[in-house]
Write a protein that holds these residues in place. Structure first.
Motif, PDB file in Angstrom:
ATOM      1  N   SER A 156       1.661 -18.967  -4.040  1.00 48.18           N
ATOM      2  CA  SER A 156       1.934 -17.552  -4.262  1.00 48.18           C
ATOM      3  C   SER A 156       3.111 -17.087  -3.413  1.00 48.18           C
ATOM      4  O   SER A 156       3.357 -17.610  -2.321  1.00 48.18           O
ATOM      5  CB  SER A 156       0.707 -16.711  -3.923  1.00 48.18           C
ATOM      6  N   LEU A 157       3.837 -16.090  -3.919  1.00 49.99           N
ATOM      7  CA  LEU A 157       4.925 -15.491  -3.162  1.00 49.99           C
ATOM      8  C   LEU A 157       4.346 -14.698  -1.993  1.00 49.99           C
ATOM      9  O   LEU A 157       3.252 -14.124  -2.102  1.00 49.99           O
ATOM     10  CB  LEU A 157       5.741 -14.556  -4.054  1.00 49.99           C
ATOM     11  N   PRO A 158       5.046 -14.652  -0.862  1.00 50.50           N
ATOM     12  CA  PRO A 158       4.558 -13.896   0.295  1.00 50.50           C
ATOM     13  C   PRO A 158       4.343 -12.421  -0.044  1.00 50.50           C
ATOM     14  O   PRO A 158       5.237 -11.764  -0.572  1.00 50.50           O
ATOM     15  CB  PRO A 158       5.690 -14.068   1.325  1.00 50.50           C
ATOM     16  N   ASN A 159       3.135 -11.923   0.255  1.00 51.15           N
ATOM     17  CA  ASN A 159       2.792 -10.508   0.052  1.00 51.15           C
ATOM     18  C   ASN A 159       2.882 -10.055  -1.405  1.00 51.15           C
ATOM     19  O   ASN A 159       2.928  -8.852  -1.674  1.00 51.15           O
ATOM     20  CB  ASN A 159       3.692  -9.603   0.906  1.00 51.15           C
ATOM     21  N   ALA A 160       2.897 -11.008  -2.345  1.00 50.37           N
ATOM     22  CA  ALA A 160       3.020 -10.638  -3.762  1.00 50.37           C
ATOM     23  C   ALA A 160       1.847  -9.768  -4.206  1.00 50.37           C
ATOM     24  O   ALA A 160       2.036  -8.768  -4.907  1.00 50.37           O
ATOM     25  CB  ALA A 160       3.103 -11.896  -4.625  1.00 50.37           C
ATOM     26  N   GLY A 161       0.639 -10.142  -3.791  1.00 53.82           N
ATOM     27  CA  GLY A 161      -0.541  -9.374  -4.181  1.00 53.82           C
ATOM     28  C   GLY A 161      -0.490  -7.946  -3.689  1.00 53.82           C
ATOM     29  O   GLY A 161      -0.867  -7.012  -4.406  1.00 53.82           O
ATOM     30  N   LYS A 162       0.017  -7.762  -2.462  1.00 52.29           N
ATOM     31  CA  LYS A 162       0.107  -6.408  -1.900  1.00 52.29           C
ATOM     32  C   LYS A 162       1.075  -5.550  -2.698  1.00 52.29           C
ATOM     33  O   LYS A 162       0.783  -4.396  -3.026  1.00 52.29           O
ATOM     34  CB  LYS A 162       0.552  -6.487  -0.436  1.00 52.29           C
ATOM     35  N   TYR A 163       2.238  -6.120  -3.023  1.00 55.58           N
ATOM     36  CA  TYR A 163       3.234  -5.356  -3.769  1.00 55.58           C
ATOM     37  C   TYR A 163       2.782  -5.072  -5.199  1.00 55.58           C
ATOM     38  O   TYR A 163       3.054  -4.000  -5.739  1.00 55.58           O
ATOM     39  CB  TYR A 163       4.571  -6.105  -3.770  1.00 55.58           C
ATOM     40  N   ILE A 164       2.092  -6.034  -5.813  1.00 51.45           N
ATOM     41  CA  ILE A 164       1.555  -5.806  -7.158  1.00 51.45           C
ATOM     42  C   ILE A 164       0.562  -4.649  -7.126  1.00 51.45           C
ATOM     43  O   ILE A 164       0.565  -3.779  -7.998  1.00 51.45           O
ATOM     44  CB  ILE A 164       0.879  -7.081  -7.701  1.00 51.45           C
ATOM     45  N   GLY A 165      -0.285  -4.642  -6.095  1.00 52.01           N
ATOM     46  CA  GLY A 165      -1.269  -3.568  -5.966  1.00 52.01           C
ATOM     47  C   GLY A 165      -0.612  -2.208  -5.791  1.00 52.01           C
ATOM     48  O   GLY A 165      -1.039  -1.216  -6.391  1.00 52.01           O
ATOM     49  N   ILE A 166       0.429  -2.141  -4.972  1.00 52.39           N
ATOM     50  CA  ILE A 166       1.133  -0.875  -4.743  1.00 52.39           C
ATOM     51  C   ILE A 166       1.757  -0.364  -6.035  1.00 52.39           C
ATOM     52  O   ILE A 166       1.626   0.816  -6.387  1.00 52.39           O
ATOM     53  CB  ILE A 166       2.222  -1.050  -3.662  1.00 52.39           C
ATOM     54  N   ILE A 167       2.406  -1.267  -6.765  1.00 54.71           N
ATOM     55  CA  ILE A 167       3.059  -0.869  -8.013  1.00 54.71           C
ATOM     56  C   ILE A 167       2.042  -0.406  -9.041  1.00 54.71           C
ATOM     57  O   ILE A 167       2.246   0.602  -9.733  1.00 54.71           O
ATOM     58  CB  ILE A 167       3.896  -2.043  -8.569  1.00 54.71           C
ATOM     59  N   GLU A 168       0.926  -1.135  -9.165  1.00 56.04           N
ATOM     60  CA  GLU A 168      -0.070  -0.754 -10.179  1.00 56.04           C
ATOM     61  C   GLU A 168      -0.708   0.582  -9.830  1.00 56.04           C
ATOM     62  O   GLU A 168      -0.981   1.396 -10.720  1.00 56.04           O
ATOM     63  CB  GLU A 168      -1.129  -1.844 -10.329  1.00 56.04           C
ATOM     64  N   ARG A 169      -0.919   0.862  -8.546  1.00 59.75           N
ATOM     65  CA  ARG A 169      -1.500   2.149  -8.151  1.00 59.75           C
ATOM     66  C   ARG A 169      -0.521   3.291  -8.400  1.00 59.75           C
ATOM     67  O   ARG A 169      -0.930   4.397  -8.773  1.00 59.75           O
ATOM     68  CB  ARG A 169      -1.928   2.106  -6.673  1.00 59.75           C
ATOM     69  N   LEU A 170       0.751   3.040  -8.203  1.00 58.36           N
ATOM     70  CA  LEU A 170       1.752   4.065  -8.512  1.00 58.36           C
ATOM     71  C   LEU A 170       1.768   4.364 -10.011  1.00 58.36           C
ATOM     72  O   LEU A 170       1.875   5.529 -10.418  1.00 58.36           O
ATOM     73  CB  LEU A 170       3.138   3.593  -8.055  1.00 58.36           C
ATOM     74  N   PHE A 171       1.650   3.315 -10.834  1.00 56.33           N
ATOM     75  CA  PHE A 171       1.578   3.510 -12.285  1.00 56.33           C
ATOM     76  C   PHE A 171       0.343   4.337 -12.651  1.00 56.33           C
ATOM     77  O   PHE A 171       0.423   5.261 -13.471  1.00 56.33           O
ATOM     78  CB  PHE A 171       1.534   2.168 -13.008  1.00 56.33           C
ATOM     79  N   VAL A 172      -0.784   4.000 -12.067  1.00 56.08           N
ATOM     80  CA  VAL A 172      -2.029   4.733 -12.368  1.00 56.08           C
ATOM     81  C   VAL A 172      -1.875   6.195 -11.988  1.00 56.08           C
ATOM     82  O   VAL A 172      -2.278   7.094 -12.748  1.00 56.08           O
ATOM     83  CB  VAL A 172      -3.221   4.098 -11.616  1.00 56.08           C
ATOM     84  N   LEU A 173      -1.302   6.459 -10.824  1.00 51.37           N
ATOM     85  CA  LEU A 173      -1.105   7.840 -10.374  1.00 51.37           C
ATOM     86  C   LEU A 173      -0.215   8.602 -11.347  1.00 51.37           C
ATOM     87  O   LEU A 173      -0.518   9.748 -11.720  1.00 51.37           O
ATOM     88  CB  LEU A 173      -0.480   7.841  -8.973  1.00 51.37           C
ATOM     89  N   VAL A 174       0.872   7.976 -11.788  1.00 48.99           N
ATOM     90  CA  VAL A 174       1.780   8.620 -12.748  1.00 48.99           C
ATOM     91  C   VAL A 174       1.063   8.897 -14.063  1.00 48.99           C
ATOM     92  O   VAL A 174       1.200   9.988 -14.648  1.00 48.99           O
ATOM     93  CB  VAL A 174       3.018   7.729 -12.994  1.00 48.99           C
ATOM     94  N   PHE A 175       0.279   7.929 -14.545  1.00 47.70           N
ATOM     95  CA  PHE A 175      -0.440   8.108 -15.818  1.00 47.70           C
ATOM     96  C   PHE A 175      -1.440   9.256 -15.728  1.00 47.70           C
ATOM     97  O   PHE A 175      -1.596  10.026 -16.685  1.00 47.70           O
ATOM     98  CB  PHE A 175      -1.160   6.814 -16.204  1.00 47.70           C
TER      99      PHE A 175
END
Length: 233
Positions: A156-175
């Protein structure tokens, strides 16, 4: 505002569309001795004048061009001191935006700035900040006991899971703010599809449960944040 928009468009065209990678490499190697540095700022001047289509603005465009040269030159010399090249890039872009903003609103700079500050939605900014790193830290603390039982995937890429989580939560907030709850379901489905092969190959019940709990917790925090924000409006 239309003046700033045109200047910003000219910046985007000059910095990204009309700047080949060959120019960038040559500038980084030769610094202020690079002919492409001067060609680059000349392109900015020409594009800005064409978009504004007003000869009376040439002095302000010239000021922008001079500052563009200074900022770009400083970045070229600062680059070697940064391991993360994204830092000087974004600092460079922010400085360019400040120059464009000051020139576009030079007649009422203070009033315009005060008006923008008054229009800031601090509740929204707080929500955005929370679903970023604070939510990641909260999830890490809640899942700390479980994560110790999961074998690390060194591919896995370093901190990939953390960044994926941040991006998905931002999408959810926008939706949620847009009232598009069905898009959240599509986002969960898309993430499940991408994760399916990993879970299938690992054949680990613990990993499956860990990812499921993490996903639901991530979406849950974002949804609660979005609901609280909308409730306060």
């Amino acid at each position: 505002m239309i003046l700033f928009t045109k200047l910003f468009l000219a910046h985007l065209i000059g910095d990204f569309l009309l700047q080949p990678n060959k120019w960038v490499v040559h500038k980084e190697a030769n610094k202020i001795r690079s002919r492409y540095l001067y060609l680059h700022v000349l392109v900015h001047f020409i594009v800005a004048m064409l978009l504004l289509w007003d000869l009376d603005m040439w002095k302000w465009v010239l000021i922008i061009t001079v500052f563009h040269y200074i900022i770009d030159a400083l970045k070229l010399y600062a680059n070697p001191y940064f391991k993360n090249k994204a830092i000087p890039f974004f600092v460079d872009q922010v400085l360019h935006m400040i120059v464009l903003y000051c020139c576009a609103f030079h007649t009422n700079l203070l009033e315009q700035t005060q008006m923008l500050i008054k229009q800031i939605d601090w509740s929204l900014i707080t929500a955005i900040v929370f679903v970023g790193y604070p939510a990641s830290i909260i999830m890490a603390k809640l899942l700390e006991g479980m994560s110790q039982q999961i074998a690390l995937d060194h591919k896995s890429l370093p901190n990939a899971g953390k960044y994926i989580g941040i991006i998905e939560r931002l999408f959810v907030l926008v939706f949620i703010i847009l009232g598009r709850w069905e898009a959240i379901g599509l986002l969960i489905t898309a993430k499940s599809v991408f994760r399916f092969n990993d879970l299938k190959e690992s054949n680990s019940r613990k990993l499956t449960e860990y990812i499921l709990i993490g996903t639901l917790l991530s979406f849950g925090l974002a949804m609660i944040t979005g609901i609280i924000y909308m409730w306060g409006q």
